[in-house]
Structure formats: structure tokens, C-alpha cells
Design an enzyme around this catalytic site. Structure first.
Site, short mmCIF file in Angstrom:
data_model
loop_
_atom_site.label_atom_id
_atom_site.label_comp_id
_atom_site.label_asym_id
_atom_site.label_seq_id
_atom_site.Cartn_x
_atom_site.Cartn_y
_atom_site.Cartn_z
N HIS B 62 0.85 -1.19 0.00
CA HIS B 62 0.00 0.00 0.00
C HIS B 62 0.89 1.25 0.00
O HIS B 62 2.05 1.20 0.42
CB HIS B 62 -0.90 0.00 1.24
CG HIS B 62 -1.98 -1.05 1.19
ND1 HIS B 62 -3.03 -1.08 2.07
CD2 HIS B 62 -2.18 -2.09 0.34
CE1 HIS B 62 -3.83 -2.09 1.79
NE2 HIS B 62 -3.32 -2.74 0.75
N GLU B 64 1.29 3.83 1.84
CA GLU B 64 1.97 4.22 3.07
C GLU B 64 3.21 3.35 3.33
O GLU B 64 4.28 3.86 3.68
CB GLU B 64 1.03 4.09 4.28
CG GLU B 64 -0.23 4.97 4.20
CD GLU B 64 -1.41 4.25 3.59
OE1 GLU B 64 -1.20 3.48 2.61
OE2 GLU B 64 -2.54 4.44 4.05
N CYS B 97 -5.78 1.69 5.79
CA CYS B 97 -6.43 0.43 6.16
C CYS B 97 -5.91 0.00 7.53
O CYS B 97 -4.98 0.61 8.08
CB CYS B 97 -6.15 -0.65 5.11
SG CYS B 97 -4.53 -1.41 5.28
N CYS B 100 -2.11 -0.54 7.59
CA CYS B 100 -1.32 0.69 7.54
C CYS B 100 -1.52 1.53 8.80
O CYS B 100 -0.58 2.16 9.30
CB CYS B 100 -1.69 1.49 6.29
SG CYS B 100 -1.19 0.67 4.76
#
Lengths: 324, 187
Positions: B62, B64, B97, B100
């Protein structure tokens, strides 16, 4: 024969730990031969919602003597409708004269998920019980599987020994379809925690997921261009970690548990519980209804003796034998 | 977006969020889920990331995590160190999410600003509140959504009307239409 190193218990999912909640219904007590006319009557009342597990008719608690056969005089309680949908006054206007007074009764609001819940909840009101198929299959690992889990967990412990920092965790990812083969065939990835090197996110689980992904990227590069679209390969779907088992010496943190959800893993086995910060203990990340993937999780407690600091809190027994 | 933030501060935040949106756009153009982010330290962008899950075949890449790994692993340029996260804010187009949200605690980020809410996986408000929870690994942080929410949503919808050919069983989406009427004006 060596004794099993672990006592392996599946970690229950949300529904299995559900406590009894109730909702009120109107019931009426009638002789047994009037049952069908009462049921017909209830069809003209607001239908029951989310109460498919509730039995409409219950024999009254009035005890019959052993010799006595059920007689025409026997009474039954019939559920008419949910109290939330209609007032008692409205209901009484719709009922024929001469009935015994309408009663309100508390009934279980949800379908029992385990045998233990069923045994407890049915005392309040008769309910149906269909243990989910998935749950029945997962009850116990057979001896072959137990041996596979032990082999893989031993490899995870070896990974743990490689840790040099304060955080000591080892992880192995394996393919259960190769579980009968030698270790080398079953192991897909192995890693240990290296967060002391300056990146606090280098957890063993994250590292393993990366290794599985890299292998897949490699495999696709090797395969012929016209085969590019063909998903599958050796592992059925070939999609992320679908169908793979994860063996961790410690319960994964919240980040790692969600990474396992994103990676569609099949099963998680862990040894040391982390009640404070673990993703399973804190959020039941293996079985959250809101998430798009669930995985079966097993807590492997070192058998007979002190483990490596694992907490020995009792877990509710997940007994879900099919209804006899 | 809170009303009490003064105008200059809000303009600064929106400017950084436009940088995050540019990263999301880059993801979209590369057939990745369009989520992008920037980490801001001392008024400067210290790291950028966007979703890379499809190319890497790794569902955890992801925006991040991609940015954090780069910021901590960059050899030579010792401009950023782990301790700097304590004075670093994240601007990300979609609510982090759960994975993260936990990672951001563990690196010790100061604050999080995001565009739209993540109903399916959100770790700040969408599904569970990992960012603010007590007792978890790392340090709790404040998170605030609503910065260019509509732009973030629109980009996701544009992506999802397109067929995701990497999913195990691609769904035919011929009948899908891009919905925009519920969004505010896109200025």
C-alpha cells in the site's frame, strides 16, 4: 513415538463467543389440536424477521406423568409475532374471543453457533441448530496434520533463533497440499524479525509475504508470454497467499494480521499469545464479519510444561457437533 | 476537515493533499488501486508512495508502506531517520487500512490527514479505530478525514469501473457506470 510438542486449539470466531441475547415475542397457549389454526392466524400478523431459528410451537412445561400419553388436553405455546412489530392492544383486536391471554416471552435473538450455545439457549425457547459445515471440518487436526504443524513450527522456532534484536519472532509459510512431502517441498517462505535494523515494520510475517510475492513475480517472468494470463501454477490460484498456512512463534500484531487478510492466507498457527497487542486477541482479525477474507486460526500451546512466556488463559471450548 | 483550522493552515494541508492525489493519479495510470500519499516533515515532503500491489503481486504494498520503506531504506541520503516520524504528518488520499493504521503507530507518525473514508478496511474509523486505540504497539495518533474527499472517491470509482484483470476471477463490468452525481463540485 515422540509426544506432541503442542496442544493445538482453534481460536473461536465471533459467533462462537456470542453470549445469549434475547428478543420478545407474543405467545398464546392453546390445546395441541388448535396449533394449525393458530399458525394460520399468525400468518395474518407481521412476519418474524431474523428469527428463522425459533421454533413456532413449544409443548408446555406442564409435566405429564410417565404413564400418561399426550392427550388432546395437552397445551402448547405458539409464537404469534414479534413484540416490536405490533402493540398488545392491536394484537388482541385481531384474535378470536375465548383464547387464553396472550403472553410475552423472551426468545434467543440469534441462531446458536456451537453445541454449548445450543444447549444453553434452547432452555429459554426451542431453537433449531445447524452447525456450519466449515466449523465441523475444522474441529480437530488429524495426527498427520499435527505432525506437519509440529515440523513447520519447529522450523519457525529455528527462524526465531536467528533474531538478534529484542523482538524475537520466526515465521514459516507452507503449502498444506505438500504437507505429506519433505519439509523442503512444503515450505514456501521463512523469515525472522529484523526490525532492529532500523525499520520497525520488518516483521517476520511481512517479510514472508514479500518473499511469496517475489517468487510469484519470478514465476510469471519465467513462464512463456502466451501463458502470462494463465493463473494457477502449482498452487491452484497462484493468487497472493491463497490456501497457504502461516506458522508464527508469536501471535501476529495488528499490522501483520491485516496483511494476512490482504494476502488471503488459509490458516494461521501461532504459539505465544499477545493479549495486549495481538491482532487476533484484540480484534479477532481472522474472523471479522466486516472484512472480505477470513482465515482459520490455531493457538499452539506448548504441551506439558512452561512455554516461552505464552499466556495460559482459558479459551472457550469450540464444540460444534452436529445436532443428534 | 475541522472548521477551526485557520485558513493558511488549511491551504497548506490542501496543497500537500494535492501532492498525494498526484501520487494516486500515478497509481491509476499504472493500473494500480489509485491511492497515493506524501509524508511531510518540517514543511517539506520527506517521502512519497502509491499503491503497488498489482506489479509486486503483494497485497501489502500500500502507498503508506511503500513510502515508509523507501524513507527508511534510502542509502546515502541520511536526510530522514526513524526518529523524524515523531514530527512528521501523513497526507493520504484514502483512510489508511487496518494494516497501515497499525504500521503508522509503529513508526510513530505524528498526525494523519486523509481524503475519503475507507469503508471496507479502514483502520482509523471505517472498520476499527487502530490509530487511537490504547495498548497496541507503537504510539497513538490523531487522524482527520475530508481533504479532497470527492477527488479521492472519484479516482477510486474510475478505477473500479475498469475491469481488474489481476483479481482471481475478473468480473465483467460492461454495465458499470461511473457515478458522480452524489459528489460535490470538483473545484
Amino acid at each position: 513415538m515422540t509426544l506432541p510438542a503442542y496442544s493445538i486449539d482453534r481460536v473461536p470466531i465471533e459467533e462462537e463467543q456470542q453470549k445469549l441475547t434475547t428478543t420478545s415475542v407474543y405467545t398464546v397457549r392453546v390445546p395441541v389440536q388448535q396449533t394449525s389454526s393458530m399458525l394460520k392466524l399468525s400468518q395474518r400478523l407481521p412476519p418474524l424477521t431474523n428469527l428463522a431459528h425459533i421454533k413456532r410451537v413449544r409443548p408446555t412445561a406442564t409435566p405429564l406423568s410417565l404413564e400418561e400419553q399426550p392427550t388432546a388436553a395437552q397445551l402448547v405455546d405458539v409464537v404469534l409475532c414479534q413484540c416490536a412489530k405490533i402493540t398488545l392492544k392491536e394484537l388482541q383486536e385481531k384474535l378470536p374471543a375465548g383464547l387464553l391471554p396472550v403472553q410475552t416471552h423472551e426468545v434467543p435473538a440469534a441462531m446458536p453457533y456451537t453445541r454449548a450455545q445450543f444447549d444453553e439457549w434452547k432452555r429459554l425457547w426451542p431453537v433449531t441448530f445447524r452447525p456450519p459445515l466449515q466449523l465441523r471440518e475444522l474441529q480437530n487436526l488429524d495426527p498427520k496434520e499435527q505432525a506437519y504443524v509440529e515440523r513447520m513450527m519447529r522450523l519457525a522456532q529455528e527462524q526465531r533463533e536467528l533474531c538478534v534484536g529484542a523482538s524475537r519472532v520466526g515465521v514459516v509459510v507452507a503449502d498444506p497440499r505438500q504437507s505429506h512431502e519433505a519439509e523442503a517441498a512444503a515450505v514456501v517462505a521463512r523469515a525472522h524479525d529484523t526490525r532492529e535494523r532500523g525499520n520497525p515494520l520488518r516483521h517476520a510475517v511481512m517479510h514472508c509475504i514479500g518473499l511469496v510475492a517475489d517468487a510469484e513475480v519470478h514465476r510469471r517472468k519465467r513462464s512463456l508470454p502466451d501463458k502470462e494470463e494463465e493463473e494457477g501454477g502449482e498452487r491452484g490460484e497462484g493468487y497472493l497467499c491463497a490456501g497457504l498456512d502461516v506458522f508464527s512463534t508469536k501471535e501476529p500484531c495488528v499490522m501483520c494480521c491485516m496483511a494476512l487478510v490482504h494476502s488471503r492466507v488459509g490458516r494461521l498457527f501461532f504459539v505465544d499469545r499477545d493479549a495486549a497487542a495481538g491482532g487476533i486477541s484484540r480484534y479477532a482479525m481472522h474472523a471479522r464479519k466486516a472484512l472480505n477474507h477470513h482465515f482459520t486460526t490455531y493457538h499452539c500451546r506448548p504441551a506439558g510444561g512452561s512455554g516461552s512466556g505464552s499466556e495460559s488463559e482459558p479459551e472457550p471450548a469450540a464444540d460444534a457437533a452436529p445436532e443428534a | 476537515m475541522s472548521a477551526d483550522t485557520d485558513a493558511t493552515e488549511r491551504d497548506t494541508r490542501l496543497a500537500f493533499m494535492r501532492e498525494a492525489l498526484a501520487m494516486a493519479e500515478e497509481a491509476y495510470l499504472n493500473e494500480e488501486v489509485p491511492v497515493g500519499c506524501v509524508f511531510v516533515h518540517n514543511g517539506k515532503i520527506a517521502g512519497r508512495g502509491r499503491n503497488e500491489t498489482n506489479i509486486s503481486k503483494n497485497g501489502t504494498r500500500h502507498a503508506e508502506l511503500v513510502a515508509i520503506d523507501r524513507m527508511l531504506n534510502e542509502e546515502g541520503s541520511s536526510a530522514f531517520s526513524l526518529e523524524d516520524f515523531a514530527s512528521t504528518d501523513l497526507y493520504v488520499t484514502v483512510e489508511p487500512c487496518i494494516m497501515c493504521a497499525s504500521a503508522l503507530r509503529q513508526v510513530g507518525v505524528r498526525r494523519v490527514f486523509y481524503g475519503c473514508r475507507n469503508e471496507r478496511f479502514g483502520g482509523c474509523e471505517g472498520v476499527v479505530e487502530v490509530g487511537k486505540a490504547e495498548g497496541l504497539d507503537g504510539k497513538a495518533y490523531e487522524a482527520e478525514g475530508g481533504y479532497y474527499r470527492d477527488e479521492a472517491v472519484l479516482m477510486l470509482r474510475k478505477f473500479y469501473v475498469r475491469e481488474n484483470s489481476t483479481a482471481p476471477q475478473p468480473r465483467k463490468k460492461a454495465n458499470r457506470v461511473l457515478k458522480t452525481e452524489d459528489l460535490g463540485s470538483l473545484d
